[in-house]
Design a protein around this motif. Sequence first.
Motif, PDB file in Angstrom:
ATOM      1  N   MET A  38       0.854  -1.163   0.000  1.00 41.87           N
ATOM      2  CA  MET A  38       0.000   0.000   0.000  1.00 41.87           C
ATOM      3  C   MET A  38       0.904   1.231   0.000  1.00 41.87           C
ATOM      4  O   MET A  38       1.936   1.268   0.643  1.00 41.87           O
ATOM      5  N   GLY A  39       0.498   2.248  -0.726  1.00 45.61           N
ATOM      6  CA  GLY A  39       1.245   3.497  -0.815  1.00 45.61           C
ATOM      7  C   GLY A  39       0.952   4.414   0.358  1.00 45.61           C
ATOM      8  O   GLY A  39       0.441   4.001   1.403  1.00 45.61           O
ATOM      9  N   ARG A  40       1.250   5.658   0.162  1.00 43.76           N
ATOM     10  CA  ARG A  40       1.002   6.664   1.207  1.00 43.76           C
ATOM     11  C   ARG A  40      -0.502   6.854   1.395  1.00 43.76           C
ATOM     12  O   ARG A  40      -1.240   6.905   0.427  1.00 43.76           O
ATOM     13  N   VAL A  41      -0.912   6.971   2.642  1.00 39.04           N
ATOM     14  CA  VAL A  41      -2.310   7.253   2.980  1.00 39.04           C
ATOM     15  C   VAL A  41      -2.298   8.508   3.836  1.00 39.04           C
ATOM     16  O   VAL A  41      -1.599   8.575   4.838  1.00 39.04           O
ATOM     17  N   TYR A  42      -3.062   9.505   3.397  1.00 41.87           N
ATOM     18  CA  TYR A  42      -2.985  10.836   3.987  1.00 41.87           C
ATOM     19  C   TYR A  42      -4.004  11.124   5.084  1.00 41.87           C
ATOM     20  O   TYR A  42      -4.001  12.216   5.638  1.00 41.87           O
ATOM     21  N   ALA A  43      -4.885  10.190   5.370  1.00 37.46           N
ATOM     22  CA  ALA A  43      -5.889  10.425   6.412  1.00 37.46           C
ATOM     23  C   ALA A  43      -6.244   9.109   7.083  1.00 37.46           C
ATOM     24  O   ALA A  43      -6.078   8.035   6.507  1.00 37.46           O
ATOM     25  N   THR A  44      -6.734   9.227   8.301  1.00 36.32           N
ATOM     26  CA  THR A  44      -7.148   8.058   9.083  1.00 36.32           C
ATOM     27  C   THR A  44      -8.674   7.988   9.123  1.00 36.32           C
ATOM     28  O   THR A  44      -9.358   8.990   8.850  1.00 36.32           O
ATOM     29  N   PRO A  45      -9.216   6.825   9.490  1.00 31.04           N
ATOM     30  CA  PRO A  45     -10.666   6.751   9.658  1.00 31.04           C
ATOM     31  C   PRO A  45     -11.192   7.767  10.673  1.00 31.04           C
ATOM     32  O   PRO A  45     -12.286   8.313  10.499  1.00 31.04           O
ATOM     33  N   GLU A  46     -10.410   8.049  11.708  1.00 32.80           N
ATOM     34  CA  GLU A  46     -10.828   9.036  12.701  1.00 32.80           C
ATOM     35  C   GLU A  46     -10.914  10.435  12.085  1.00 32.80           C
ATOM     36  O   GLU A  46     -11.841  11.194  12.379  1.00 32.80           O
ATOM     37  N   GLN A  47      -9.958  10.767  11.244  1.00 32.43           N
ATOM     38  CA  GLN A  47      -9.993  12.070  10.567  1.00 32.43           C
ATOM     39  C   GLN A  47     -11.162  12.139   9.595  1.00 32.43           C
ATOM     40  O   GLN A  47     -11.788  13.190   9.443  1.00 32.43           O
ATOM     41  N   LEU A  48     -11.470  11.028   8.943  1.00 32.92           N
ATOM     42  CA  LEU A  48     -12.629  10.985   8.045  1.00 32.92           C
ATOM     43  C   LEU A  48     -13.914  11.213   8.835  1.00 32.92           C
ATOM     44  O   LEU A  48     -14.793  11.963   8.401  1.00 32.92           O
ATOM     45  N   THR A  49     -14.031  10.594  10.010  1.00 32.04           N
ATOM     46  CA  THR A  49     -15.201  10.794  10.870  1.00 32.04           C
ATOM     47  C   THR A  49     -15.336  12.259  11.255  1.00 32.04           C
ATOM     48  O   THR A  49     -16.430  12.830  11.201  1.00 32.04           O
ATOM     49  N   GLU A  50     -14.215  12.881  11.633  1.00 37.33           N
ATOM     50  CA  GLU A  50     -14.241  14.298  11.997  1.00 37.33           C
ATOM     51  C   GLU A  50     -14.643  15.165  10.805  1.00 37.33           C
ATOM     52  O   GLU A  50     -15.421  16.109  10.930  1.00 37.33           O
ATOM     53  N   TRP A  51     -14.140  14.841   9.613  1.00 41.17           N
ATOM     54  CA  TRP A  51     -14.419  15.616   8.396  1.00 41.17           C
ATOM     55  C   TRP A  51     -15.895  15.555   8.030  1.00 41.17           C
ATOM     56  O   TRP A  51     -16.516  16.570   7.718  1.00 41.17           O
ATOM     57  N   THR A  52     -16.451  14.334   8.028  1.00 38.45           N
ATOM     58  CA  THR A  52     -17.828  14.154   7.563  1.00 38.45           C
ATOM     59  C   THR A  52     -18.868  14.345   8.655  1.00 38.45           C
ATOM     60  O   THR A  52     -20.046  14.574   8.353  1.00 38.45           O
ATOM     61  N   GLY A  53     -18.451  14.205   9.908  1.00 41.35           N
ATOM     62  CA  GLY A  53     -19.414  14.275  10.999  1.00 41.35           C
ATOM     63  C   GLY A  53     -20.237  13.006  11.137  1.00 41.35           C
ATOM     64  O   GLY A  53     -21.242  12.977  11.848  1.00 41.35           O
ATOM     65  N   ARG A  54     -19.816  11.946  10.454  1.00 42.48           N
ATOM     66  CA  ARG A  54     -20.503  10.649  10.508  1.00 42.48           C
ATOM     67  C   ARG A  54     -19.461   9.567  10.784  1.00 42.48           C
ATOM     68  O   ARG A  54     -18.291   9.723  10.432  1.00 42.48           O
ATOM     69  N   PRO A  55     -19.877   8.455  11.367  1.00 42.29           N
ATOM     70  CA  PRO A  55     -18.922   7.369  11.594  1.00 42.29           C
ATOM     71  C   PRO A  55     -18.297   6.919  10.263  1.00 42.29           C
ATOM     72  O   PRO A  55     -18.968   6.887   9.228  1.00 42.29           O
ATOM     73  N   ALA A  56     -17.024   6.595  10.321  1.00 36.66           N
ATOM     74  CA  ALA A  56     -16.342   6.104   9.122  1.00 36.66           C
ATOM     75  C   ALA A  56     -16.943   4.766   8.708  1.00 36.66           C
ATOM     76  O   ALA A  56     -17.321   3.963   9.562  1.00 36.66           O
ATOM     77  N   PRO A  57     -17.053   4.513   7.401  1.00 33.97           N
ATOM     78  CA  PRO A  57     -17.586   3.229   6.956  1.00 33.97           C
ATOM     79  C   PRO A  57     -16.643   2.083   7.328  1.00 33.97           C
ATOM     80  O   PRO A  57     -15.462   2.305   7.622  1.00 33.97           O
ATOM     81  N   ALA A  58     -17.168   0.876   7.317  1.00 34.44           N
ATOM     82  CA  ALA A  58     -16.380  -0.301   7.694  1.00 34.44           C
ATOM     83  C   ALA A  58     -15.121  -0.451   6.839  1.00 34.44           C
ATOM     84  O   ALA A  58     -14.095  -0.922   7.315  1.00 34.44           O
TER      85      ALA A  58
ATOM     86  N   ASP B  94       9.520  13.390   4.172  1.00 36.24           N
ATOM     87  CA  ASP B  94      10.431  12.615   5.009  1.00 36.24           C
ATOM     88  C   ASP B  94      10.903  11.391   4.228  1.00 36.24           C
ATOM     89  O   ASP B  94      10.634  11.268   3.030  1.00 36.24           O
ATOM     90  N   ASP B  95      11.597  10.479   4.892  1.00 41.09           N
ATOM     91  CA  ASP B  95      12.138   9.294   4.219  1.00 41.09           C
ATOM     92  C   ASP B  95      11.063   8.367   3.668  1.00 41.09           C
ATOM     93  O   ASP B  95      11.323   7.555   2.779  1.00 41.09           O
ATOM     94  N   ASP B  96       9.836   8.474   4.184  1.00 43.88           N
ATOM     95  CA  ASP B  96       8.723   7.652   3.696  1.00 43.88           C
ATOM     96  C   ASP B  96       7.922   8.336   2.591  1.00 43.88           C
ATOM     97  O   ASP B  96       6.923   7.798   2.131  1.00 43.88           O
ATOM     98  N   GLY B  97       8.355   9.539   2.185  1.00 44.92           N
ATOM     99  CA  GLY B  97       7.644  10.276   1.146  1.00 44.92           C
ATOM    100  C   GLY B  97       6.447  11.044   1.649  1.00 44.92           C
ATOM    101  O   GLY B  97       5.648  11.548   0.853  1.00 44.92           O
ATOM    102  N   LEU B  98       6.293  11.154   2.953  1.00 49.29           N
ATOM    103  CA  LEU B  98       5.175  11.901   3.534  1.00 49.29           C
ATOM    104  C   LEU B  98       5.589  13.348   3.767  1.00 49.29           C
ATOM    105  O   LEU B  98       6.742  13.618   4.106  1.00 49.29           O
ATOM    106  N   PRO B  99       4.659  14.280   3.586  1.00 50.51           N
ATOM    107  CA  PRO B  99       4.993  15.703   3.743  1.00 50.51           C
ATOM    108  C   PRO B  99       5.418  16.023   5.171  1.00 50.51           C
ATOM    109  O   PRO B  99       4.958  15.392   6.131  1.00 50.51           O
ATOM    110  N   THR B 100       6.286  17.026   5.298  1.00 51.06           N
ATOM    111  CA  THR B 100       6.758  17.445   6.622  1.00 51.06           C
ATOM    112  C   THR B 100       6.162  18.775   7.063  1.00 51.06           C
ATOM    113  O   THR B 100       6.104  19.044   8.256  1.00 51.06           O
TER     114      THR B 100
ATOM    115  N   VAL C 106       0.525  18.774   5.217  1.00 49.09           N
ATOM    116  CA  VAL C 106      -0.077  17.589   5.836  1.00 49.09           C
ATOM    117  C   VAL C 106      -1.585  17.789   5.969  1.00 49.09           C
ATOM    118  O   VAL C 106      -2.375  16.914   5.597  1.00 49.09           O
ATOM    119  N   GLN C 107      -1.996  18.955   6.468  1.00 48.88           N
ATOM    120  CA  GLN C 107      -3.428  19.234   6.660  1.00 48.88           C
ATOM    121  C   GLN C 107      -4.162  19.293   5.329  1.00 48.88           C
ATOM    122  O   GLN C 107      -5.272  18.771   5.196  1.00 48.88           O
TER     123      GLN C 107
END
Length: 129
Positions: free
Chosen positions: A1-21, A46-52, A57-58
């Motif tokens: 799997m490549g870089r993933v920029y958000a977590t299920p928790e961040q998705l829940t915060e963004w949408t205001g609904r529980p993240a899907p399964a 950084d060394d993993d290719g993620l923004p610093t 990041v946001q």
Amino acid sequence: MGRVYATPEQLTEWTGRPAPADADRLLARASEDIDDALLTAVYDVDDDGLPTDPAVVQALTDATCAQVEYQQATGDDGTGAASRWDSVSIGPVSLSGRRQGAGTPGEADLADRARRALARAGLLPGVVW
């Protein structure tokens, strides 16, 4: 799997609904779409290719969550297939009529809110810092 920029928790915060399964899979696919939009972007990583830079990041987190939100609203399961059909139904929501998908074959159908988050951070082509 490549870089993933958000977590299920961040998705829940963004949408205001529980993240899907299958939030992890949806976020991974949405992150791929965001990467496709950033092919010419220049930012520190950084060394993993993620923004610093915290602002970058946001922006990537916001764009990824907006992409998942958009895909869910259009009935897409993260594969991009929903933009190819005339009618899409998911639960009580039904959309009909053929919509224009991505501009060229293989181009991601990027959500407007995702595009705006990337543009505000100066990450889209044509933006020079």
